[in-house]
Design an enzyme around this catalytic site. Structure first.
Site, PDB file in Angstrom:
ATOM      1  N   GLU A 263      -4.951   7.539  -0.159  1.00 53.54           N
ATOM      2  CA  GLU A 263      -4.113   8.590  -0.768  1.00 53.54           C
ATOM      3  C   GLU A 263      -3.014   9.069   0.176  1.00 53.54           C
ATOM      4  O   GLU A 263      -2.690  10.247   0.234  1.00 53.54           O
ATOM      5  CB  GLU A 263      -4.973   9.745  -1.279  1.00 53.54           C
ATOM      6  CG  GLU A 263      -5.938   9.279  -2.361  1.00 53.54           C
ATOM      7  CD  GLU A 263      -6.548  10.389  -3.180  1.00 53.54           C
ATOM      8  OE1 GLU A 263      -5.886  11.398  -3.423  1.00 53.54           O
ATOM      9  OE2 GLU A 263      -7.710  10.228  -3.582  1.00 53.54           O
TER      10      GLU A 263
ATOM     11  N   GLY B 168       0.835  -1.183   0.000  1.00 49.89           N
ATOM     12  CA  GLY B 168       0.000   0.000   0.000  1.00 49.89           C
ATOM     13  C   GLY B 168       0.873   1.237   0.000  1.00 49.89           C
ATOM     14  O   GLY B 168       1.165   1.833  -1.033  1.00 49.89           O
TER      15      GLY B 168
ATOM     16  N   ILE C 205      -9.284  -0.779  -5.621  1.00 50.09           N
ATOM     17  CA  ILE C 205      -9.431   0.164  -6.727  1.00 50.09           C
ATOM     18  C   ILE C 205     -10.852   0.718  -6.746  1.00 50.09           C
ATOM     19  O   ILE C 205     -11.817  -0.005  -6.998  1.00 50.09           O
ATOM     20  CB  ILE C 205      -9.090  -0.508  -8.068  1.00 50.09           C
ATOM     21  CG1 ILE C 205      -7.707  -1.155  -7.995  1.00 50.09           C
ATOM     22  CG2 ILE C 205      -9.174   0.508  -9.200  1.00 50.09           C
ATOM     23  CD1 ILE C 205      -6.588  -0.219  -7.582  1.00 50.09           C
TER      24      ILE C 205
ATOM     25  N   ARG D  64     -33.422  18.154  21.270  1.00 48.37           N
ATOM     26  CA  ARG D  64     -33.469  17.136  22.326  1.00 48.37           C
ATOM     27  C   ARG D  64     -33.421  17.778  23.707  1.00 48.37           C
ATOM     28  O   ARG D  64     -32.547  18.597  24.003  1.00 48.37           O
ATOM     29  CB  ARG D  64     -32.277  16.189  22.155  1.00 48.37           C
ATOM     30  CG  ARG D  64     -32.133  15.138  23.252  1.00 48.37           C
ATOM     31  CD  ARG D  64     -33.159  14.044  23.136  1.00 48.37           C
ATOM     32  NE  ARG D  64     -32.841  12.918  23.996  1.00 48.37           N
ATOM     33  CZ  ARG D  64     -33.599  11.842  24.117  1.00 48.37           C
ATOM     34  NH1 ARG D  64     -34.720  11.742  23.407  1.00 48.37           N
ATOM     35  NH2 ARG D  64     -33.251  10.860  24.921  1.00 48.37           N
TER      36      ARG D  64
END
Length: 382
Positions: A363, A131, A157, A268
């Site tokens: 990336e 990687g 991919i 809430r």
């Protein structure tokens, strides 16, 4: 220094925001469950010019530049990180390398179809055995007459299910390491080219992630993208640019966490008053807002530097590192603010948190970004 978007990008932001809210948000949970987005959505993205954000008008693109691309990425990711990831792989990787290294014939053949959405692009660097250490890739391209034969496998991919065009890195001089890698354009349907199994992922589930298998895939000389043995250097340059887009994607996810949490905390009630009026919750919201604004400015600064043609890759690393990590943090805090509801799929913040985690990995992982930033800092210090 200019911190505001120009008017044309404000209009783009508003248009994409409406589109994402109307066409993506209502379906995002189903797409996450089904691990797929519908084909008609891709046509819509193409019609809006979102598949050609970086492509110049002469090739049929929108020519928005990197800042414009970041505006698009944030707004799409606000509703679904997986759809934004499709854009990141298509625009920020495949198209970006064609723009960087392609010759006139390659650009004329591929960019108009990619920009208009007729074709989707994918990018193949990562392999099963590597990687972050991508230079150790095992995929080979061997000379075969005037062309090449490619053999090997690619892993993780994005867009593999949809793509017609794949930019693939392969060793052409195995003994040279990263200096012996070349890039090739491989079209879907090439004999010996097979789309492998689809990964069952934690997040970004509306985006497909597959393996690619190359068994003696023959491509012609026109498939070589860029200079021989320069593919790895070009891929690194593409990754630097792509990190800015991932930073913008991260900002969009973090903003989604903040906006969903604000709405919930105002509505809430707990101990007789809205959650937002409890300091413990208010401080979490304040931290989220501060970090999101800081991340966006880092991303915009890096994108603007790219648009000016400046070579400052460390800006992309800083923006990607900070934005991706605050996005994951925002997701965890948003779940905490929503309490038990945040742990259910009825509320989108659990999906945003799952989507955000990939931004710390893809990336270039956070650890790789820290190495690059540290190297820059140490070099600057002499």
């Amino acid at each position: 220094m200019q911190f505001d978007l120009p008017e044309e990008l404000v209009q783009l932001r508003d248009m994409v925001r409406r589109f994402a809210a109307e066409e993506i948000r209502p379906h995002a949970r189903d797409w996450d469950r089904d691990q797929a987005m519908p084909r008609p959505l891709l046509a819509q993205l193409g019609e809006l010019g979102l598949l050609g954000t970086l492509v110049p008008a002469e090739y049929g693109g929108a020519g928005l530049g990197y800042l414009g691309n970041c505006v698009v990425m944030e707004e799409i990711a606000r509703q679904d990180g997986g759809v934004a990831l499709l854009l990141a792989a298509h625009n920020g990787l495949c198209v970006a390398q064609l723009l960087l290294a392609g010759n006139d014939q390659q650009k004329k053949r591929y960019l108009p179809k990619l920009a208009g959405g007729e074709w989707i692009g994918a990018w193949g660097l990562t392999e099963p055995c590597g990687g972050s250490d991508a230079a150790s890739m095992q995929t080979r391209a061997v000379k075969d007459g005037a062309g090449w034969r490619i053999s090997g496998h690619k892993q993780f991919i994005t867009n593999g299910t949809w793509a017609q065009v794949f930019v693939v890195m392969a060793k052409t001089e195995p003994d040279l390491g990263g200096k012996g890698v070349s890039a090739f354009i491989v079209e879907r349907g090439a004999p010996g080219f097979e789309i492998g199994h689809k990964e069952d992922k934690l997040g970004m589930r509306s985006s497909d992630t597959v393996t690619l298998n190359f068994e003696e895939v023959r491509v012609g000389p026109e498939a070589l993208l860029g200079q021989l043995n320069r593919g790895y250097a070009d891929a690194l340059a593409v990754l630097e640019r792509g990190r800015v887009g991932i930073g913008a994607l991260s900002v969009g996810l973090a903003r989604g966490c903040l906006e969903e949490s604000l709405a919930y905390a105002k509505d809430r009630q707990a101990f007789g008053k809205p959650l937002a009026e409890h300091q413990a919750i208010a401080f979490m919201l304040a931290d989220m807002a501060t970090e999101i604004d800081a991340a966006r400015l880092l991303v915009w600064d890096a994108a603007s530097s790219l648009d000016r043609g400046e070579k400052q890759p460390v800006k992309a690393s800083i923006a990607k590192l900070f934005a991706s990590e605050i996005a994951t943090k925002a997701g965890l805090n948003a779940i905490q603010i929503h309490g038990g509801y945040g742990y259910t799929k009825d509320i989108p913040v659990e999906r945003y948190m799952r989507d955000a985690k990939l931004c710390e990995i893809g990336e270039g992982s956070s650890q790789i970004q820290r190495i690059l930033i540290a190297r820059h800092v140490l070099n600057a210090a002499g």
